[in-house]
Design a protein around this motif. Sequence first.
Motif, PDB file in Angstrom:
ATOM      1  N   ILE A   7     103.804  60.711   3.388  1.00  0.00           N
ATOM      2  CA  ILE A   7     104.007  61.685   4.463  1.00  0.00           C
ATOM      3  C   ILE A   7     104.376  60.968   5.755  1.00  0.00           C
ATOM      4  O   ILE A   7     105.294  61.376   6.473  1.00  0.00           O
ATOM      5  N   PHE A   8     103.686  59.867   6.029  1.00  0.00           N
ATOM      6  CA  PHE A   8     103.959  59.055   7.211  1.00  0.00           C
ATOM      7  C   PHE A   8     105.397  58.529   7.192  1.00  0.00           C
ATOM      8  O   PHE A   8     106.129  58.641   8.185  1.00  0.00           O
ATOM      9  N   LEU A   9     105.822  57.975   6.081  1.00  0.00           N
ATOM     10  CA  LEU A   9     107.173  57.423   5.971  1.00  0.00           C
ATOM     11  C   LEU A   9     108.236  58.519   6.049  1.00  0.00           C
ATOM     12  O   LEU A   9     109.255  58.370   6.732  1.00  0.00           O
ATOM     13  N   GLY A  10     108.008  59.617   5.337  1.00  0.00           N
ATOM     14  CA  GLY A  10     108.953  60.734   5.383  1.00  0.00           C
ATOM     15  C   GLY A  10     109.045  61.327   6.774  1.00  0.00           C
ATOM     16  O   GLY A  10     110.131  61.633   7.265  1.00  0.00           O
ATOM     17  N   GLY A  11     107.900  61.489   7.431  1.00  0.00           N
ATOM     18  CA  GLY A  11     107.886  62.031   8.790  1.00  0.00           C
ATOM     19  C   GLY A  11     108.617  61.130   9.770  1.00  0.00           C
ATOM     20  O   GLY A  11     109.345  61.614  10.643  1.00  0.00           O
ATOM     21  N   GLY A  12     108.436  59.829   9.623  1.00  0.00           N
ATOM     22  CA  GLY A  12     109.147  58.890  10.498  1.00  0.00           C
ATOM     23  C   GLY A  12     110.651  58.962  10.303  1.00  0.00           C
ATOM     24  O   GLY A  12     111.409  58.999  11.277  1.00  0.00           O
ATOM     25  N   GLY A  48     113.859  74.773   1.677  1.00  0.00           N
ATOM     26  CA  GLY A  48     114.148  75.789   0.669  1.00  0.00           C
ATOM     27  C   GLY A  48     114.648  75.169  -0.619  1.00  0.00           C
ATOM     28  O   GLY A  48     114.234  75.547  -1.719  1.00  0.00           O
ATOM     29  N   VAL A  49     115.537  74.181  -0.496  1.00  0.00           N
ATOM     30  CA  VAL A  49     116.070  73.494  -1.676  1.00  0.00           C
ATOM     31  C   VAL A  49     114.969  72.693  -2.379  1.00  0.00           C
ATOM     32  O   VAL A  49     114.803  72.774  -3.594  1.00  0.00           O
ATOM     33  N   VAL A  50     114.219  71.915  -1.621  1.00  0.00           N
ATOM     34  CA  VAL A  50     113.180  71.052  -2.208  1.00  0.00           C
ATOM     35  C   VAL A  50     112.115  71.887  -2.918  1.00  0.00           C
ATOM     36  O   VAL A  50     111.785  71.636  -4.088  1.00  0.00           O
ATOM     37  N   LEU A  51     111.571  72.868  -2.221  1.00  0.00           N
ATOM     38  CA  LEU A  51     110.499  73.655  -2.828  1.00  0.00           C
ATOM     39  C   LEU A  51     111.035  74.600  -3.900  1.00  0.00           C
ATOM     40  O   LEU A  51     110.363  74.830  -4.909  1.00  0.00           O
ATOM     41  N   GLY A  52     112.247  75.117  -3.705  1.00  0.00           N
ATOM     42  CA  GLY A  52     112.856  75.945  -4.739  1.00  0.00           C
ATOM     43  C   GLY A  52     113.105  75.151  -6.010  1.00  0.00           C
ATOM     44  O   GLY A  52     112.831  75.629  -7.121  1.00  0.00           O
ATOM     45  N   TYR A  53     113.595  73.924  -5.867  1.00  0.00           N
ATOM     46  CA  TYR A  53     113.822  73.049  -7.019  1.00  0.00           C
ATOM     47  C   TYR A  53     112.506  72.729  -7.710  1.00  0.00           C
ATOM     48  O   TYR A  53     112.412  72.741  -8.937  1.00  0.00           O
ATOM     49  N   SER A  54     111.485  72.461  -6.916  1.00  0.00           N
ATOM     50  CA  SER A  54     110.178  72.139  -7.481  1.00  0.00           C
ATOM     51  C   SER A  54     109.611  73.316  -8.281  1.00  0.00           C
ATOM     52  O   SER A  54     109.071  73.132  -9.367  1.00  0.00           O
ATOM     53  N   SER A  62     103.812  65.610  -6.945  1.00  0.00           N
ATOM     54  CA  SER A  62     103.140  65.918  -5.678  1.00  0.00           C
ATOM     55  C   SER A  62     103.470  64.852  -4.630  1.00  0.00           C
ATOM     56  O   SER A  62     103.541  65.163  -3.441  1.00  0.00           O
ATOM     57  N   ASN A  63     103.710  63.623  -5.061  1.00  0.00           N
ATOM     58  CA  ASN A  63     104.107  62.567  -4.126  1.00  0.00           C
ATOM     59  C   ASN A  63     105.508  62.818  -3.565  1.00  0.00           C
ATOM     60  O   ASN A  63     105.753  62.597  -2.370  1.00  0.00           O
ATOM     61  N   GLN A  64     106.424  63.265  -4.400  1.00  0.00           N
ATOM     62  CA  GLN A  64     107.778  63.567  -3.935  1.00  0.00           C
ATOM     63  C   GLN A  64     107.769  64.750  -2.971  1.00  0.00           C
ATOM     64  O   GLN A  64     108.468  64.735  -1.956  1.00  0.00           O
ATOM     65  N   ILE A  65     106.976  65.760  -3.278  1.00  0.00           N
ATOM     66  CA  ILE A  65     106.867  66.915  -2.383  1.00  0.00           C
ATOM     67  C   ILE A  65     106.239  66.481  -1.059  1.00  0.00           C
ATOM     68  O   ILE A  65     106.678  66.903   0.016  1.00  0.00           O
ATOM     69  N   ALA A  66     105.224  65.634  -1.124  1.00  0.00           N
ATOM     70  CA  ALA A  66     104.585  65.144   0.098  1.00  0.00           C
ATOM     71  C   ALA A  66     105.595  64.407   0.971  1.00  0.00           C
ATOM     72  O   ALA A  66     105.649  64.618   2.189  1.00  0.00           O
ATOM     73  N   LEU A  68     109.072  64.536   0.829  1.00  0.00           N
ATOM     74  CA  LEU A  68     110.233  65.340   1.223  1.00  0.00           C
ATOM     75  C   LEU A  68     109.879  66.555   2.076  1.00  0.00           C
ATOM     76  O   LEU A  68     110.441  66.746   3.159  1.00  0.00           O
ATOM     77  N   ALA A  69     108.983  67.400   1.574  1.00  0.00           N
ATOM     78  CA  ALA A  69     108.702  68.669   2.258  1.00  0.00           C
ATOM     79  C   ALA A  69     107.759  68.483   3.442  1.00  0.00           C
ATOM     80  O   ALA A  69     108.065  68.909   4.554  1.00  0.00           O
ATOM     81  N   ILE A  70     106.627  67.845   3.198  1.00  0.00           N
ATOM     82  CA  ILE A  70     105.640  67.700   4.268  1.00  0.00           C
ATOM     83  C   ILE A  70     106.087  66.635   5.263  1.00  0.00           C
ATOM     84  O   ILE A  70     106.110  66.868   6.472  1.00  0.00           O
ATOM     85  N   GLY A  71     106.465  65.463   4.758  1.00  0.00           N
ATOM     86  CA  GLY A  71     106.828  64.356   5.631  1.00  0.00           C
ATOM     87  C   GLY A  71     108.191  64.524   6.273  1.00  0.00           C
ATOM     88  O   GLY A  71     108.302  64.726   7.479  1.00  0.00           O
ATOM     89  N   PHE A  72     109.247  64.442   5.459  1.00  0.00           N
ATOM     90  CA  PHE A  72     110.603  64.444   6.012  1.00  0.00           C
ATOM     91  C   PHE A  72     110.923  65.742   6.739  1.00  0.00           C
ATOM     92  O   PHE A  72     111.332  65.720   7.905  1.00  0.00           O
ATOM     93  N   CYS A  73     110.769  66.879   6.061  1.00  0.00           N
ATOM     94  CA  CYS A  73     111.100  68.153   6.707  1.00  0.00           C
ATOM     95  C   CYS A  73     110.184  68.437   7.891  1.00  0.00           C
ATOM     96  O   CYS A  73     110.623  68.969   8.912  1.00  0.00           O
ATOM     97  N   GLY A  74     108.914  68.065   7.764  1.00  0.00           N
ATOM     98  CA  GLY A  74     107.981  68.251   8.874  1.00  0.00           C
ATOM     99  C   GLY A  74     108.342  67.409  10.082  1.00  0.00           C
ATOM    100  O   GLY A  74     108.248  67.856  11.223  1.00  0.00           O
ATOM    101  N   GLY A  75     108.771  66.179   9.852  1.00  0.00           N
ATOM    102  CA  GLY A  75     109.186  65.312  10.952  1.00  0.00           C
ATOM    103  C   GLY A  75     110.563  65.660  11.487  1.00  0.00           C
ATOM    104  O   GLY A  75     110.847  65.482  12.669  1.00  0.00           O
ATOM    105  N   PHE A  76     111.412  66.169  10.627  1.00  0.00           N
ATOM    106  CA  PHE A  76     112.787  66.487  11.007  1.00  0.00           C
ATOM    107  C   PHE A  76     112.851  67.739  11.872  1.00  0.00           C
ATOM    108  O   PHE A  76     113.554  67.769  12.878  1.00  0.00           O
ATOM    109  N   THR A  77     112.135  68.773  11.482  1.00  0.00           N
ATOM    110  CA  THR A  77     112.149  70.007  12.262  1.00  0.00           C
ATOM    111  C   THR A  77     111.156  69.887  13.407  1.00  0.00           C
ATOM    112  O   THR A  77     110.287  69.026  13.407  1.00  0.00           O
TER     113      THR A  77
END
Length: 123
Positions: A7-12, A48-54, A62-66, A68-77
């Motif tokens: 989550i830390f890495l994706g958020g960054g 939408g794509v990440v969670l829809g695909y999942s 759960s690591n990929q979702i953490a 992509l969705a929580i980290g990257f999308c959370g940090g991006f938006t």
Amino acid sequence: MKQLLLIFLGGGAGSLLRYGISRLLNNQSSTIPFGTLAVNCIGSLLIGVVLGYSIKTNGLSSNQIAFLAIGFCGGFTTFSTFTYENTMFLKAGDLLSFFAYTTASMVLGILFVVAGLWLVKFL
């Protein structure tokens, strides 16, 4: 502990990309902060794509979702920047920009999530 690191890495990564896009698109001569609007719409599409695909394939761990969705999308938006920008519109008495930006952000954000979910149906 591993998920926290992901989550830390994706958020960054998401935060750095948001910063770059916002710097590129937010223009001092424009009333509406198009950079923030763009990253929030792109982030909505991505989640939408990440969670829809999942959901569709059960193909993400759960690591990929953490990451992509929580980290990257959370940090991006950015909700905090969105609310700050709206506060500045209100402080300046610019109700037209406030209502236009708020409405566009909410409607487009939802539409982009739906579009992401819809896209996954055809992958």
